[in-house]
Design an enzyme around this catalytic site. Structure first.
Site, mmCIF file in Angstrom:
data_model
loop_
_atom_site.group_PDB
_atom_site.id
_atom_site.type_symbol
_atom_site.label_atom_id
_atom_site.label_comp_id
_atom_site.label_asym_id
_atom_site.label_seq_id
_atom_site.Cartn_x
_atom_site.Cartn_y
_atom_site.Cartn_z
ATOM 1 N N ALA A 137 42.745 46.335 30.982
ATOM 2 C CA ALA A 137 44.203 46.171 30.939
ATOM 3 C C ALA A 137 44.644 44.710 30.976
ATOM 4 C CB ALA A 137 44.834 46.956 32.094
ATOM 5 N N ASP A 169 32.983 48.410 40.657
ATOM 6 C CA ASP A 169 33.519 48.643 39.313
ATOM 7 C C ASP A 169 32.381 49.158 38.409
ATOM 8 O OD1 ASP A 169 35.480 48.494 37.333
ATOM 9 O OD2 ASP A 169 35.045 46.388 36.857
HETATM 10 P P1 13P Z 1 39.792 43.510 31.006
HETATM 11 O O1 13P Z 1 38.562 43.050 30.280
HETATM 12 O O2 13P Z 1 40.846 43.960 30.061
HETATM 13 O O3 13P Z 1 40.291 42.502 31.981
HETATM 14 O O4 13P Z 1 39.378 44.815 31.860
HETATM 15 C C1 13P Z 1 38.695 44.688 33.083
HETATM 16 C C2 13P Z 1 38.215 46.001 33.594
HETATM 17 O O5 13P Z 1 38.582 47.075 33.158
HETATM 18 C C3 13P Z 1 37.245 45.970 34.703
HETATM 19 O O6 13P Z 1 36.769 47.244 35.025
HETATM 20 O O1 G3H Z 2 34.730 46.073 33.106
HETATM 21 C C1 G3H Z 2 34.061 45.036 33.140
HETATM 22 C C2 G3H Z 2 34.500 43.857 33.935
HETATM 23 O O2 G3H Z 2 35.293 43.002 33.160
HETATM 24 C C3 G3H Z 2 33.331 43.167 34.544
HETATM 25 O O3 G3H Z 2 32.618 42.432 33.604
HETATM 26 O O4 G3H Z 2 30.247 43.188 33.866
HETATM 27 O O5 G3H Z 2 30.805 40.951 32.853
HETATM 28 O O6 G3H Z 2 31.117 41.342 35.312
HETATM 29 P P1 G3H Z 2 31.084 41.956 33.926
HETATM 30 ZN ZN ZN Z 3 36.527 48.597 33.417
#
Ligand code: 13P
Ligand code: G3H
Ligand code: ZN
Length: 311
Positions: A215, A82
């Site tokens: 989301a 991610d």
């Molecule tokens: P939220 O913070 O809305 O759960 O989004 C998570 C996200 O986009 C992780 O990449």
């Molecule tokens: O988009 C971000 C995710 O919610 C992950 O959050 O970087 O605190 O693990 P983090």
């Molecule tokens: Zn994100």
């Protein structure tokens, strides 16, 4: 059964008018909760790992836990990076065995975004891994930003065809008004998404999987429970689940959810300690947290994603 790419999942989701949930993983309990929910719902899911999660849990543990979840449930999952900041972190994850990576250069000018994204795509595709990238910058809608500046945050549909063809990506994250975290809108502000942009992007990229970040719906009952059990969260507002369901019926094939998992765990743990201040065995509260996440993921599959019984 194995860790797989998202290619087949997205194809079926696009055609079926549903989306795949991408849930952030940070530890064993979260991975067990998400994958058990997927098994109970007969739904595909994506396990996604942020740079922060890699640092917290260490890549070797996350890999082993994701593989254990495949073995335990007998289901194929995608393991996704991610918000990869650069080529190096994407390469490290590809080399580790991830099946999907996101290269996020959305904060850079278009051509710079294209350049680094293309570099990741070449390495990923040579290794059988798929790539998500982003156009437009995700943020909350600010009251005090004028319309032009506000528009600049959203994805410009005029850019999407060139971006996809120049980079060769497999899915595209767009900004239509969602944002990360629990505080997406100001108190009193009405949540809204730019469905017109989503529709136009879908028209320009027929059959191409679109991704929504930020989301979570920030379920109000959980915030209330956290605060009733000793927490002190300010008013938090998320994206209404009905809007996300609508997006899942359109070109959106991947919906990212992290904050709602965090809220579910925290509410469960706080409730447990309020009722049982004498507890000190971590299994007593972590089992509650795990169960709350499992229920949350099932709820998302049924209410937001529409992906139940599609395995
Ligand atoms: P939220 O913070 O809305 O759960 O989004 C998570 C996200 O986009 C992780 O990449
Ligand atoms: O988009 C971000 C995710 O919610 C992950 O959050 O970087 O605190 O693990 P983090
Ligand atoms: Zn994100």
């Amino acid at each position: 059964m194995a860790l797989v790419t998202t290619t087949e999942m997205f194809k079926k989701a696009y055609e079926g008018g549903y989306a795949i949930g991408a849930f952030n993983i940070n530890n064993m309990e979260i991975i067990q909760a998400i994958t058990e929910a997927a098994a109970e719902e007969k739904s595909p899911v994506i396990l996604q790992v942020s740079a922060g999660a890699r640092k917290y849990a260490k890549p070797a543990y996350l890999m082993a836990l994701a593989r254990a979840a495949v073995e335990d449930t007998g289901i194929d999952f995608a393991l996704h990076l991610d918000h990869g900041a650069d080529f190096e972190i994407c390469k490290a994850c590809i080399d580790n065995g991830f099946t999907s990576v996101m290269i996020d250069r959305s904060a850079y000018p278009f051509e710079e975004n294209v350049k680094e994204t293309r570099r990741v795509v070449e390495y990923a595709h040579a290794n059988g891994v798929v790539v998500e990238a982003e156009l437009g910058s995700l943020a909350g809608i600010e009251d005090d930003v004028n319309v032009n500046a506000e528009d600049a945050l959203f994805t410009n549909p005029d850019e999407v065809e060139a971006f996809v063809s120049k980079t060769g990506i497999d899915s595209l994250a767009i900004a239509i008004g969602t944002s990360h975290g629990a505080y997406k809108f100001k108190p009193g502000q009405k949540p809204q998404l730019r469905f017109d942009i989503l529709e136009e992007v879908g028209r320009r990229l027929p059959g191409f999987p679109i991704v929504l970040h930020g989301a979570s719906s920030v379920i109000p009952e959980l915030v209330t429970e956290i605060n009733e059990c000793g927490g002190n969260m300010p008013d938090a507002i998320g994206i209404p689940e009905s809007m996300l369901r609508q997006a899942a019926k359109m070109a959106v094939c991947k919906i990212n959810i992290d904050s709602d998992i965090r809220l579910a765990m925290t509410a469960g743990i706080r409730r447990t300690f309020k009722a049982h201040p004498e507890y000190f065995d971590p299994r007593q509260y972590l089992s509650v947290a795990r169960d709350e996440v499992r229920k949350m993921v099932k709820h998302k599959i049924e209410t937001v994603l529409g992906s139940a019984n599609t395995l």
